[in-house]
Design a protein around this motif. Structure first.
Motif, PDB file in Angstrom:
ATOM      1  N   SER A 155      34.878  39.033  40.976  1.00 58.10           N
ATOM      2  CA  SER A 155      35.131  37.746  40.314  1.00 58.10           C
ATOM      3  C   SER A 155      34.239  36.649  40.897  1.00 58.10           C
ATOM      4  CB  SER A 155      36.602  37.360  40.505  1.00 58.10           C
ATOM      5  OG  SER A 155      36.780  36.011  40.193  1.00 58.10           O
TER       6      SER A 155
ATOM      7  N   VAL B 174      44.892  33.497  40.485  1.00 59.47           N
ATOM      8  CA  VAL B 174      44.597  34.858  40.025  1.00 59.47           C
ATOM      9  C   VAL B 174      45.606  35.330  38.989  1.00 59.47           C
ATOM     10  CG1 VAL B 174      44.317  37.271  40.758  1.00 59.47           C
ATOM     11  CG2 VAL B 174      43.484  35.422  42.223  1.00 59.47           C
TER      12      VAL B 174
ATOM     13  N   ASN C 107      46.762  46.312  41.303  1.00 71.57           N
ATOM     14  CA  ASN C 107      46.182  45.318  40.395  1.00 71.57           C
ATOM     15  C   ASN C 107      44.653  45.282  40.451  1.00 71.57           C
ATOM     16  OD1 ASN C 107      48.883  43.745  41.653  1.00 71.57           O
ATOM     17  ND2 ASN C 107      48.697  43.708  39.415  1.00 71.57           N
TER      18      ASN C 107
ATOM     19  N   GLU D 164      42.979  42.912  39.365  1.00 71.74           N
ATOM     20  CA  GLU D 164      42.635  41.519  39.725  1.00 71.74           C
ATOM     21  C   GLU D 164      42.499  41.371  41.243  1.00 71.74           C
ATOM     22  OE1 GLU D 164      45.099  42.502  37.821  1.00 71.74           O
ATOM     23  OE2 GLU D 164      45.300  41.248  36.040  1.00 71.74           O
TER      24      GLU D 164
ATOM     25  N   ARG E 138      39.114  42.749  42.196  1.00 73.79           N
ATOM     26  CA  ARG E 138      37.995  41.887  41.779  1.00 73.79           C
ATOM     27  C   ARG E 138      37.937  40.576  42.561  1.00 73.79           C
ATOM     28  NH1 ARG E 138      40.023  42.486  36.360  1.00 73.79           N
ATOM     29  NH2 ARG E 138      39.250  44.459  35.580  1.00 73.79           N
ATOM     30  N   CYS E 139      39.122  40.011  42.803  1.00 76.20           N
ATOM     31  CA  CYS E 139      39.150  38.644  43.373  1.00 76.20           C
ATOM     32  C   CYS E 139      39.268  38.636  44.889  1.00 76.20           C
ATOM     33  CB  CYS E 139      40.337  37.853  42.800  1.00 76.20           C
ATOM     34  SG  CYS E 139      40.253  37.694  41.019  1.00 76.20           S
TER      35      CYS E 139
END
Ligand SMILES: C[S@@+](CC[C@H](N)C(=O)[O-])C[C@H]1O[C@@H](n2cnc3c(N)ncnc32)[C@H](O)[C@@H]1O
Length: 286
Positions: free
Chosen positions: A45, A72, A146, A148, A151-152
């Protein structure tokens, strides 16, 4: 498994009162989990703020990313929301204890991560998996519920740590990959599993690392099945840091070890026990 591979268990709590005591009701019916996927490192991200702090673990200093749960997931600063967000954005004390134990094991010659294939389950910040990269593992695969989180947080945190150490340590040779999904399904995308559901006799991971992953009784069975699918036979080992009991949800090392004992396919040993004000936690090897 005919011969029992070692599953060493070591306790890990610091007595800070973080026994997941926020989960004070029985586990609710969960929404369907997100589908299992591989997340490429290029999918990192760039839109979420990522800041780093230093974490000193004995003689090791690693970096720990900081991102906002609100940014997020659109959630207030909660530790986790079962079945939606499983706590990967927070750094839990077990992962620090796990890194300490890995360092001790490496120093005493009981463990060599160099050249090994490593899987970190429930990675979040992934400090144990990052430690394995820095120690020269051939393969380190990271899993989180997750995508996310990967990615984050996980990918930026790995990048930050590797670029920080690249002048002093030979890094970059390790194959790193990232996988999101529920433990009941993520074997569909993990590269080193035996999808027949039997103990892995054709390869698998030499070392599985996991910290604070056994708090939910309902998820323990699928986690254990996944371990059996992924762990190299007969010499693979799981290093796990967990609490004896997670208040409110009822999971913890007692249920997990009892399941392993009943199954009779693995052995475990306790490596470290820390007694805290509210609970004791441990690191173990399966
Ligand atoms: C309490 S967090 C611990 C994070 C990290 N290991 C640490 O110690 O800082 C639990 C981790 O397990 C993962 N997890 C929990 N339940 C899961 C499930 N049913 N399937 C897959 N992953 C799960 C979460 O995504 C999260 O990374």
């Amino acid at each position: 498994m005919a011969t029992n591979p070692p599953f060493q268990l070591f306790p890990s709590s610091q007595g800070s009162g973080l026994g997941l005591g926020f989960l004070d009701s029985p586990e609710p019916a969960l929404p369907p989990p997100p589908p299992p996927v591989e997340v490429l490192s290029s999918e990192v991200s760039s839109s979420v703020d990522f800041e780093v702090d230093k974490v000193t673990i004995g003689e090791i200093t690693l970096l720990k990313g900081r991102v906002s749960t609100k940014e997020v997931f659109g959630l207030p600063n909660s530790d986790l929301v079962p079945g939606v967000y499983e706590g990967g954005l927070k750094l839990w004390e077990g992962s620090i204890d796990l890194v300490k134990t890995l360092e001790k094991e490496s120093q005493t010659g009981n463990l060599s991560l160099s050249g090994n294939r490593v899987l970190e389950l429930g990675c979040g910040h992934a400090l144990p998996g990052i430690y394995a990269c820095l120690k020269g593992s051939d393969v380190v695969h990271f899993q989180d519920f997750n995508a996310e989180v990967l990615r984050c947080l996980t990918i930026p945190n790995l990048n930050a740590n590797l670029s920080e150490k690249s002048s002093s340590v030979s890094v970059g040779e390790t194959e790193v990959r990232f996988f999101a999904g529920d433990w009941s399904e993520v074997h569909q995308v993990l590269p080193l599993v035996n999808n027949d559901g039997e103990t892995n006799k054709k390869g698998g991971y030499d070392v599985i690392l996991m910290a604070e992953t056994i708090y939910s009784i309902s998820a323990q069975k699928s986690l254990y099945q996944l371990i059996k699918r992924c762990l190299a036979y007969p010499d693979g080992a799981v290093y796990m840091a967990a609490k004896k009991y997670y208040f409110g949800v009822g999971g913890g090392t007692r249920q997990f070890l009892s399941m392993i004992e009943k199954d009779g396919k693995m052995v475990y040993s306790m490596m470290n026990i820390k007694q805290g004000l509210h609970c004791s936690s441990s690191t173990m090897i399966l």
